[in-house]
Write a protein that holds these residues in place. Structure first.
Motif, PDB file in Angstrom:
ATOM      1  N   GLN A 112       0.834  -1.198   0.000  1.00  0.00           N
ATOM      2  CA  GLN A 112       0.000   0.000   0.000  1.00  0.00           C
ATOM      3  C   GLN A 112       0.872   1.253   0.000  1.00  0.00           C
ATOM      4  O   GLN A 112       1.981   1.264   0.516  1.00  0.00           O
ATOM      5  N   MET A 113       0.344   2.332  -0.561  1.00  0.00           N
ATOM      6  CA  MET A 113       1.039   3.626  -0.536  1.00  0.00           C
ATOM      7  C   MET A 113       0.908   4.237   0.848  1.00  0.00           C
ATOM      8  O   MET A 113      -0.159   4.143   1.463  1.00  0.00           O
ATOM      9  N   PRO A 114       1.953   4.881   1.359  1.00  0.00           N
ATOM     10  CA  PRO A 114       1.823   5.530   2.663  1.00  0.00           C
ATOM     11  C   PRO A 114       0.878   6.723   2.574  1.00  0.00           C
ATOM     12  O   PRO A 114       0.652   7.286   1.499  1.00  0.00           O
ATOM     13  N   ALA A 115       0.343   7.113   3.728  1.00  0.00           N
ATOM     14  CA  ALA A 115      -0.588   8.240   3.764  1.00  0.00           C
ATOM     15  C   ALA A 115       0.138   9.521   3.368  1.00  0.00           C
ATOM     16  O   ALA A 115       1.319   9.706   3.688  1.00  0.00           O
TER      17      ALA A 115
END
Length: 142
Positions: A112-115
């Motif tokens: 997942q992409m970081p926030a």
């Protein structure tokens, strides 16, 4: 020993044992023990299943002490060291978050992409040179 046992139909057992320096009596004793396990080994197999149920029900967080206490509550008399030995053989351990359980309790999903950084934080220093030692007063009037 397993290799020799699995391939015993291809060659005589004595030759590889002689090459490895293992007595034939050791091989045959190992084979007999595998075919007819002792009473203690059979009880250990039952204990392993009980320990696994308790350990899984706890979310894999219970260590040997808690598993042992739960076994005692269930009416199964067993020593704590035996529980420790069986858990260690299976590679099961409890969570010890104070010491950093497997790198911490948070598990990241690497796919997942970081926030995004919505605050636009900037952690760079205002001064071009690093400040080392005691602080100097910019306007010494003394």
């Amino acid at each position: 020993m397993r290799f020799i046992d699995e391939h015993s139909h291809l060659f005589a057992v004595a030759l590889p044992l002689r090459v490895l320096g293992i007595a034939e009596s050791t091989y045959y004793a190992w084979r007999k023990q595998a075919e007819q396990p002792s009473d203690r080994d059979l009880v250990d197999l039952g204990l392993i299943s009980n320990i696994h149920e308790i350990w899984e029900a706890s979310g894999q967080t219970y260590g040997a002490d808690r598993v042992h206490r739960q076994l005692c509550r269930d009416g199964i008399r067993v020593s704590r060291k035996r529980v420790e030995r069986l858990m260690k053989q299976q590679g099961w351990q409890g969570a010890f978050l104070r010491r950093g359980w497997r790198g911490g309790s948070t598990r990241q999903n690497r796919s997942q992409m970081p926030a995004p950084d919505l605050v636009n934080r900037n952690f760079t220093a205002d001064r071009p040179e690093p400040v080392v030692g005691r602080r100097r007063d910019p306007d010494p009037v003394r």
